[in-house]
Design an enzyme around this catalytic site. Structure first.
Site, PDB file in Angstrom:
ATOM      1  N   LYS A  22     124.399   8.560  38.548  1.00  0.00           N
ATOM      2  CA  LYS A  22     123.039   7.989  38.530  1.00  0.00           C
ATOM      3  C   LYS A  22     123.006   6.688  37.741  1.00  0.00           C
ATOM      4  O   LYS A  22     122.496   5.672  38.227  1.00  0.00           O
ATOM      5  CB  LYS A  22     122.068   9.000  37.892  1.00  0.00           C
ATOM      6  CG  LYS A  22     120.719   8.413  37.556  1.00  0.00           C
ATOM      7  CD  LYS A  22     119.789   9.429  36.955  1.00  0.00           C
ATOM      8  CE  LYS A  22     119.930   9.653  35.477  1.00  0.00           C
ATOM      9  NZ  LYS A  22     119.369   8.609  34.605  1.00  0.00           N
ATOM     10  N   ASN A  23     123.565   6.703  36.536  1.00  0.00           N
ATOM     11  CA  ASN A  23     123.419   5.527  35.681  1.00  0.00           C
ATOM     12  C   ASN A  23     124.214   4.329  36.193  1.00  0.00           C
ATOM     13  O   ASN A  23     123.816   3.180  35.973  1.00  0.00           O
ATOM     14  CB  ASN A  23     123.793   5.858  34.234  1.00  0.00           C
ATOM     15  CG  ASN A  23     122.732   6.744  33.585  1.00  0.00           C
ATOM     16  OD1 ASN A  23     121.647   6.924  34.131  1.00  0.00           O
ATOM     17  ND2 ASN A  23     123.049   7.303  32.433  1.00  0.00           N
ATOM     18  N   CYS A 118     112.273   8.667  29.646  1.00  0.00           N
ATOM     19  CA  CYS A 118     112.253  10.001  29.050  1.00  0.00           C
ATOM     20  C   CYS A 118     111.590   9.953  27.675  1.00  0.00           C
ATOM     21  O   CYS A 118     111.666   8.937  26.979  1.00  0.00           O
ATOM     22  CB  CYS A 118     113.682  10.501  28.866  1.00  0.00           C
ATOM     23  SG  CYS A 118     114.408  11.167  30.363  1.00  0.00           S
ATOM     24  N   ARG A 123     112.799   4.005  21.971  1.00  0.00           N
ATOM     25  CA  ARG A 123     113.609   3.246  22.925  1.00  0.00           C
ATOM     26  C   ARG A 123     113.180   1.779  23.077  1.00  0.00           C
ATOM     27  O   ARG A 123     112.693   1.348  24.123  1.00  0.00           O
ATOM     28  CB  ARG A 123     113.620   3.952  24.286  1.00  0.00           C
ATOM     29  CG  ARG A 123     114.079   5.374  24.174  1.00  0.00           C
ATOM     30  CD  ARG A 123     114.302   6.029  25.492  1.00  0.00           C
ATOM     31  NE  ARG A 123     115.577   5.687  26.066  1.00  0.00           N
ATOM     32  CZ  ARG A 123     116.075   6.249  27.161  1.00  0.00           C
ATOM     33  NH1 ARG A 123     115.381   7.140  27.800  1.00  0.00           N
ATOM     34  NH2 ARG A 123     117.249   5.910  27.620  1.00  0.00           N
ATOM     35  N   ASP A 306     123.736  12.499  26.451  1.00  0.00           N
ATOM     36  CA  ASP A 306     123.205  13.119  27.671  1.00  0.00           C
ATOM     37  C   ASP A 306     123.775  14.514  27.918  1.00  0.00           C
ATOM     38  O   ASP A 306     123.353  15.190  28.852  1.00  0.00           O
ATOM     39  CB  ASP A 306     123.478  12.219  28.896  1.00  0.00           C
ATOM     40  CG  ASP A 306     122.549  11.014  28.931  1.00  0.00           C
ATOM     41  OD1 ASP A 306     121.606  10.955  28.126  1.00  0.00           O
ATOM     42  OD2 ASP A 306     122.768  10.119  29.778  1.00  0.00           O
ATOM     43  N   ARG A 399     115.144  13.762  38.858  1.00  0.00           N
ATOM     44  CA  ARG A 399     115.580  12.400  38.535  1.00  0.00           C
ATOM     45  C   ARG A 399     117.104  12.325  38.428  1.00  0.00           C
ATOM     46  O   ARG A 399     117.669  11.239  38.590  1.00  0.00           O
ATOM     47  CB  ARG A 399     114.969  11.948  37.189  1.00  0.00           C
ATOM     48  CG  ARG A 399     113.466  11.765  37.247  1.00  0.00           C
ATOM     49  CD  ARG A 399     112.951  11.256  35.912  1.00  0.00           C
ATOM     50  NE  ARG A 399     113.854  10.257  35.389  1.00  0.00           N
ATOM     51  CZ  ARG A 399     114.103  10.047  34.107  1.00  0.00           C
ATOM     52  NH1 ARG A 399     113.494  10.755  33.197  1.00  0.00           N
ATOM     53  NH2 ARG A 399     114.949   9.115  33.741  1.00  0.00           N
TER      54      ARG A 399
HETATM   55  C1  UD1 Z   1     121.499   4.690  28.870  1.00  0.00           C
HETATM   56  C2  UD1 Z   1     121.473   5.788  29.887  1.00  0.00           C
HETATM   57  C3  UD1 Z   1     120.980   7.087  29.251  1.00  0.00           C
HETATM   58  C4  UD1 Z   1     121.800   7.425  28.010  1.00  0.00           C
HETATM   59  C5  UD1 Z   1     121.894   6.240  27.067  1.00  0.00           C
HETATM   60  C6  UD1 Z   1     122.837   6.463  25.899  1.00  0.00           C
HETATM   61  C7  UD1 Z   1     120.993   4.541  31.913  1.00  0.00           C
HETATM   62  C8  UD1 Z   1     120.041   4.266  33.018  1.00  0.00           C
HETATM   63  N1  UD1 Z   1     120.568   5.387  30.961  1.00  0.00           N
HETATM   64  O1  UD1 Z   1     120.162   4.475  28.442  1.00  0.00           O
HETATM   65  O2  UD1 Z   1     121.108   8.127  30.223  1.00  0.00           O
HETATM   66  O3  UD1 Z   1     121.200   8.495  27.328  1.00  0.00           O
HETATM   67  O4  UD1 Z   1     122.347   5.066  27.778  1.00  0.00           O
HETATM   68  O5  UD1 Z   1     124.091   6.818  26.357  1.00  0.00           O
HETATM   69  O6  UD1 Z   1     122.110   4.054  31.914  1.00  0.00           O
HETATM   70  N2  UD1 Z   1     118.249   0.555  21.459  1.00  0.00           N
HETATM   71  C9  UD1 Z   1     117.661  -0.365  20.643  1.00  0.00           C
HETATM   72  N3  UD1 Z   1     117.334  -1.585  21.180  1.00  0.00           N
HETATM   73  C10 UD1 Z   1     117.580  -1.905  22.479  1.00  0.00           C
HETATM   74  C11 UD1 Z   1     118.202  -0.954  23.300  1.00  0.00           C
HETATM   75  C12 UD1 Z   1     118.525   0.275  22.764  1.00  0.00           C
HETATM   76  O7  UD1 Z   1     117.413  -0.105  19.471  1.00  0.00           O
HETATM   77  O8  UD1 Z   1     117.279  -3.022  22.910  1.00  0.00           O
HETATM   78  C13 UD1 Z   1     118.585   1.889  20.913  1.00  0.00           C
HETATM   79  C14 UD1 Z   1     117.813   3.012  21.613  1.00  0.00           C
HETATM   80  O9  UD1 Z   1     116.540   3.174  21.059  1.00  0.00           O
HETATM   81  C15 UD1 Z   1     118.718   4.204  21.372  1.00  0.00           C
HETATM   82  C16 UD1 Z   1     120.109   3.585  21.400  1.00  0.00           C
HETATM   83  O10 UD1 Z   1     119.938   2.180  21.203  1.00  0.00           O
HETATM   84  O11 UD1 Z   1     118.479   4.754  20.113  1.00  0.00           O
HETATM   85  C17 UD1 Z   1     120.858   3.826  22.702  1.00  0.00           C
HETATM   86  O12 UD1 Z   1     120.139   3.299  23.782  1.00  0.00           O
HETATM   87  P1  UD1 Z   1     120.851   2.639  25.037  1.00  0.00           P
HETATM   88  O13 UD1 Z   1     122.315   2.765  24.937  1.00  0.00           O
HETATM   89  O14 UD1 Z   1     120.264   1.291  25.232  1.00  0.00           O
HETATM   90  O15 UD1 Z   1     120.307   3.593  26.186  1.00  0.00           O
HETATM   91  P2  UD1 Z   1     119.788   3.169  27.606  1.00  0.00           P
HETATM   92  O16 UD1 Z   1     120.572   2.025  28.117  1.00  0.00           O
HETATM   93  O17 UD1 Z   1     118.316   3.094  27.624  1.00  0.00           O
END
Ligand code: UD1
Length: 418
Positions: A22-23, A118, A123, A306, A399
């Site tokens: 999915k990701n 979620c 986030r 995850d 999802r």
């Molecule tokens: C992706 C995955 C999700 C998985 C996550 C962590 C997809 C579509 N989703 O989500 O399934 O759980 O990686 O492996 O690929 N953060 C910040 N600032 C930012 C971005 C992130 O502080 O600009 C923080 C988030 O709040 C969180 C951490 O970084 O605490 C990890 O988030 P991130 O790796 O960005 O997750 P996603 O890309 O949203």
């Protein structure tokens, strides 16, 4: 489906074929925005998140659809791209925010609502924004939208304070059409990042170092149409492995890259589960009882956040006390009160869950708060005595799990969808 009924306490046995990731699919669909012409993507799981993303692409003026003749294939015809993404769709699914990088690179301007997703913490998107600023974008926030603009993106050095998957992807995509070289330091190393890099390179991009903490992207002026097959879903694979283990089953998980699920494999072994790996298959058998083990979620190659909730369900039935520590997201224990309703003994202490193993789980009505919390309740329901009713009003499970009923029934589970 809004309810899943599982008549548990049945050993899972047989084979299960894992779907596309999915990701990876979501990131690669975002990257199609960079490529003019027709793109064919294979091994795309048929999931609500992918359907939502296809709707985002359509709202951006791009033609995108599942192929009528070939299964799990999405075709995208991308000739003209609008710069505004719709509020209703982006707030529904966080990954749709990832279009910000490619739209900016293609149009010089992008207006994207702040995302939803979620319910697992605040986030933020500050790291995406920081990266785009380094590439020369001007950023404004207005009425819940992020507006980024740049007449020409220029390569630069971005250090990520946390190896965010989404931020690494946004920056990689934007940098692909920027002038000069971009270096992302402390980049995410997840297999889905490597898959995105492979897609970009097959389209004519020049990305190196994906899968390590330093990614280098040399900008090119244009990408070309392509066909691409995405990798298998390591989280779906891990979920079926955990389900096999908790039911003391014997399951062959097929069509995966075993090296991508090593952290899950090791922890299952520590919990007393037998794992046999051969080529693209993993056989999981759990004849002896489960033992307590501690887990701590980390960015890849650490234990995936995850998989945390599904593993917590497993540890409920392990002998002894386990400590599960969540370091990636701040609010990812929503499954815990529901598991306790099923007879688990879990106490929350800050970012950790202290799991005291119990002899049995028993069925109860439970509610799904997010995708992986839902997966945890399914794993628990498969092992619990009696019929567990899992209420999923917001369709979280759809999802992320393709053909859940078919796959679990094929392994001998008694599952109904209402
Ligand atoms: C992706 C995955 C999700 C998985 C996550 C962590 C997809 C579509 N989703 O989500 O399934 O759980 O990686 O492996 O690929 N953060 C910040 N600032 C930012 C971005 C992130 O502080 O600009 C923080 C988030 O709040 C969180 C951490 O970084 O605490 C990890 O988030 P991130 O790796 O960005 O997750 P996603 O890309 O949203």
């Amino acid at each position: 489906m809004r309810k899943i009924l599982i008549n548990g306490n049945k050993r899972l046995e047989g084979e299960v074929q894992i779907s596309g990731a999915k990701n990876a699919a979501l990131a690669i669909l975002a990257a199609t925005i960079l490529v003019p012409g027709k793109i064919t993507i294979r091994n795309v799981p048929n999931l609500l998140d992918v359907i939502t993303f296809i709707r985002v692409l359509r709202a951006l003026g791009i033609r995108a659809e599942y192929s009528g003749s070939q299964p799990n294939t999405v075709e995208v015809w991308n000739d003209n791209v609008k710069h505004v993404a719709p509020y209703e769709l982006v707030t529904k699914m966080r990954a749709s925010f990832f279009v910000i990088g490619p739209i900016l690179a293609r149009k010089g301007l992008a207006k994207i609502p702040l995302p939803g997703g979620c319910a697992i913490g605040s986030r933020p998107v500050n790291l995406h924004i920081k990266g785009l600023e380094v590439l020369g974008a001007t950023v404004k926030m207005e009425h819940g939208f992020v507006i980024v603009s740049a007449s020409k993106l220029k390569g630069g050095k971005v250090y990520l304070d946390f190896p965010s998957v989404g931020a690494t992807e946004s920056i990689m995509m934007a940098a692909t059409l920027a002038e000069g070289e971009t270096i992302i330091e402390n980049a995410a190393q997840e297999p889905e990042i490597v898959d995105l890099a492979n897609f970009l390179n097959k389209a004519g991009g020049r990305v190196s170092g994906a899968g390590t903490e330093e990614i280098r992207i040399r900008g090119v002026t244009q990408l070309s149409p392509l066909e691409y097959k995405i990798i298998a879903d390591r989280i779906e694979a891990g979920t079926y492995m955990t389900a096999a283990a908790i039911t003391k089953g014997d399951v062959l998980v097929k069509g995966i890259q075993p090296e991508f699920i090593e952290a899950t494999t090791r922890k299952l072994q520590e919990a007393g589960v037998k794992i046999q790996i051969k080529n693209d298959e993993v056989r999981v058998s759990a004849i002896n009882g489960l033992r307590a083990t501690d887990i701590k979620t980390m960015p890849y190659p650490g234990f995936p956040t995850d998989m945390q909730s599904q593993f917590t369900s497993l540890l409920c039935l392990a002998r002894g006390t386990s400590v599960v520590t969540e370091t990636v997201f701040e609010n990812r224990f929503m499954h815990v009160p529901e598991l306790n309703r099923m007879g688990a003994e879990i106490k929350l202490e800050g970012q950790s869950a202290i799991v005291n193993g119990v002899g049995v789980l028993s069925s109860a009505p439970v509610k799904v708060s997010d995708l992986r919390a839902g997966a945890a309740l399914i794993v628990a329901g498969l092992a619990a005595r009696g019929e567990t009713t899992i209420e999923d009003r917001d369709h979280h499970i759809e999802r992320g799990y393709e053909n859940l009923k078919g796959k679990l029934s094929g392994l001998g589970a008694d599952i109904k969808l209402l």
